[in-house]
Design an enzyme around this catalytic site. Structure first.
Site, PDB file in Angstrom:
ATOM      1  CE  LYS A 116      12.630  29.177   4.160  1.00  0.00           C
ATOM      2  NZ  LYS A 116      13.834  29.982   3.998  1.00  0.00           N
ATOM      3  CE  LYS A 158       7.448  23.597   1.471  1.00  0.00           C
ATOM      4  NZ  LYS A 158       6.857  24.303   2.632  1.00  0.00           N
ATOM      5  N   GLY A 164      11.201  32.113  -2.142  1.00  0.00           N
ATOM      6  CA  GLY A 164      10.711  32.609  -3.424  1.00  0.00           C
ATOM      7  C   GLY A 164      10.272  31.524  -4.386  1.00  0.00           C
ATOM      8  CD  GLU A 200       7.385  21.226   5.159  1.00  0.00           C
ATOM      9  OE1 GLU A 200       7.897  21.743   6.152  1.00  0.00           O
ATOM     10  OE2 GLU A 200       6.662  21.854   4.354  1.00  0.00           O
ATOM     11  CD  GLU A 287       9.180  31.289   4.398  1.00  0.00           C
ATOM     12  OE1 GLU A 287      10.335  30.882   4.178  1.00  0.00           O
ATOM     13  OE2 GLU A 287       8.536  32.004   3.607  1.00  0.00           O
ATOM     14  NE  ARG A 291      11.861  39.308   4.333  1.00  0.00           N
ATOM     15  CZ  ARG A 291      10.662  39.223   3.784  1.00  0.00           C
ATOM     16  NH1 ARG A 291       9.768  40.156   4.034  1.00  0.00           N
ATOM     17  NH2 ARG A 291      10.343  38.216   2.992  1.00  0.00           N
ATOM     18  CB  VAL A 294       5.628  43.249   0.692  1.00  0.00           C
ATOM     19  CG1 VAL A 294       4.902  44.155  -0.303  1.00  0.00           C
ATOM     20  CG2 VAL A 294       7.036  42.931   0.203  1.00  0.00           C
TER      21      VAL A 294
END
Length: 447
Positions: A116, A158, A164, A200, A287, A291, A294
């Site tokens: 990240k 973070k 997730g 952040e 981010e 890929r 969903v």
């Protein structure tokens, strides 16, 4: 073009990839755990290989077994779907070493965006707007306090290797910072084996906006509009829309062009999603997911472009089938994620589906790998299907969604269908007036 694709996944996404491959005339190989021997994608694939027992680490995350399955069946490419090994750079590298194509970006790009902190540095270098915060991981509490004082409270801590929602903590004041920092580090170390964290600025009422991109790996890139994923619970998306009801055409074009130019300059290959928080007309990079998402389905609905076809085409060296000028947006689309969960407590509800009936009609799509009599195993993600609805505008889409939800029947287990029937009738949702905190506040009220 590839001769045979091995699908290194399960559930609805495995079936989604299988259908795309068949439409392109490509042979398919399904891999599965012993728990998924009766899965729909296993039944429909040209070949299937059992790769281990139910636990993911022994099957769907077992790189050795998947590579062996490729060698046994002669598969010349692997589609990883989402989750599992889809963002595993080591997996991509190992496949390349065995002369098997990974249908996705390079291992190097997966590594950059999987970290990240490095992802944020890269985004900033590519001209993508970022959230104010630390330049890298914070080393101790003293540095954390200095950074927080510079950017102003509230702040969010973070995990560098996170995802997730794990390893994320909010500090409203300096008094909160010490325990938030310690808790985030502890969670990050336990979940990811890496306790590095960064800080952040915490935005108060942002929306979650993501831009779908494609790169050809040779300096060309396009965007396919944005999706609004602001309806979330514990940082997990529940309901997605394309395009966002919060953006106007100028904002859509501006952030889309920034993202398309960025992936072109990066030399990125394949599908990806650049995610932002959006507040008061400004976008802030969160981010990049390297890929298929969903919720790629709603982008397909409004563009008419099959994203899995495009992934396969790019990975095979065929380049992009469209230019930016070719891409047009038509109407509005919404996706609801149907999970095998209690609709109020969200406790998983594995078991046997005794009756399964999906809605139909114009503008209705259901992506699911389950059927009447199917036994949902307790070992994996609880997503059992996705309801995708498209209309000429948002009003028509919402009315069509309401009708489709009334038709959808899943008996034998608990699902989140009642939640969506509640949401589709809520005035805030009808007006598109929500942010990333809205759903949790709504659920807390017990409305």
């Amino acid at each position: 073009m590839f001769q045979k694709i091995l699908i290194a996944n399960r559930g609805e996404i495995a079936l989604r990839v299988l259908r795309a491959a068949k439409e392109l005339g490509i042979q398919t190989v399904a891999v599965h755990s012993t728990a998924d021997a009766d899965a729909m994608h296993v039944r429909l694939a040209d070949e299937s290989v059992c790769i281990g027992p139910p636990p993911s680490r022994d099957s769907y995350l077992n790189i050795h077994q998947i590579v062996a399955a490729c060698e046994i069946t002669g598969a010349d490419a692997v589609h990883p779907g989402y989750g599992f090994l889809s963002e595993n750079a080591k997996f991509a590298d190992i496949l390349a070493a065995h002369n098997i194509t990974f249908i996705g970006p390079s291992g190097d790009h997966i590594r950059i965006m999987g970290d990240k902190i490095e992802a944020k540095r890269t985004a900033k270098r590519l001209g993508i707007p970022v959230v104010p915060g630390s330049e890298g991981a914070v080393s101790d509490e003293k540095e954390a306090k200095r950074v927080a004082a510079e950017i102003g409270y509230p702040v969010i801590i973070k995990a560098s290797a996170g995802g997730g929602g794990r390893g994320m903590k909010v500090a409203l004041t300096e008094a909160d910072l010490e325990i938030a920092l310690a808790t985030a580090r502890s969670e990050a170390g336990a979940a990811f084996g890496d306790d590095a964290v960064y800080i952040e600025k915490y935005l108060q009422k942002p929306r979650h906006i993501e831009v779908q991109i494609f790169g050809d790996g040779a300096g060309k890139g396009v965007h396919l509009g944005e999706r609004d994923c602001s309806l979330q619970r514990r940082h997990q998306k529940v309901w997605e829309e394309a395009n966002s009801p919060a953006l106007n055409a100028e904002e859509r074009s501006r952030i889309g062009d920034i993202c398309a130019n960025a992936v072109a300059n990066l030399g990125y290959s394949g599908a990806g999603t650049i995610e932002f928080l959006y507040e008061n007309g400004e976008f802030y990079f969160i981010e990049m997911n390297t890929r298929l998402q969903v919720e790629h389905t709603i982008t397909e609905a409004i563009t008419g472009i099959d994203l899995v076809h495009e992934q396969i085409r790019v990975a095979s060296g065929g380049g992009l089938s469209v230019t930016q000028d070719d891409i047009r947006f038509h109407g509005h689309a919404i996706e609801c994620r149907i999970n095998a969960e209690d609709p109020r407590t969200f406790v998983p509800s594995p078991g046997t589906i005794t009756h399964f009936h999906t809605p139909g009609g114009l503008g209705i799509r259901v992506d699911s790998g389950v059927y009447s009599g199917y036994k949902i195993p307790p070992y994996y993600d609880s997503l059992i299907g996705k309801l995708i609805v498209h209309g000429r505008n948002r009003v028509e889409c919402m009315m069509r969604l309401r009708r489709a939800l009334d038709e959808f029947v899943v008996d034998g287990i608990k699902t989140t269908l009642p939640l969506f029937r509640d949401l589709v009738g809520n005035p805030d949702i009808a007006n598109g007036d929500y942010d990333i905190h809205w759903l949790e506040k709504h659920l807390a009220k017990g409305e």
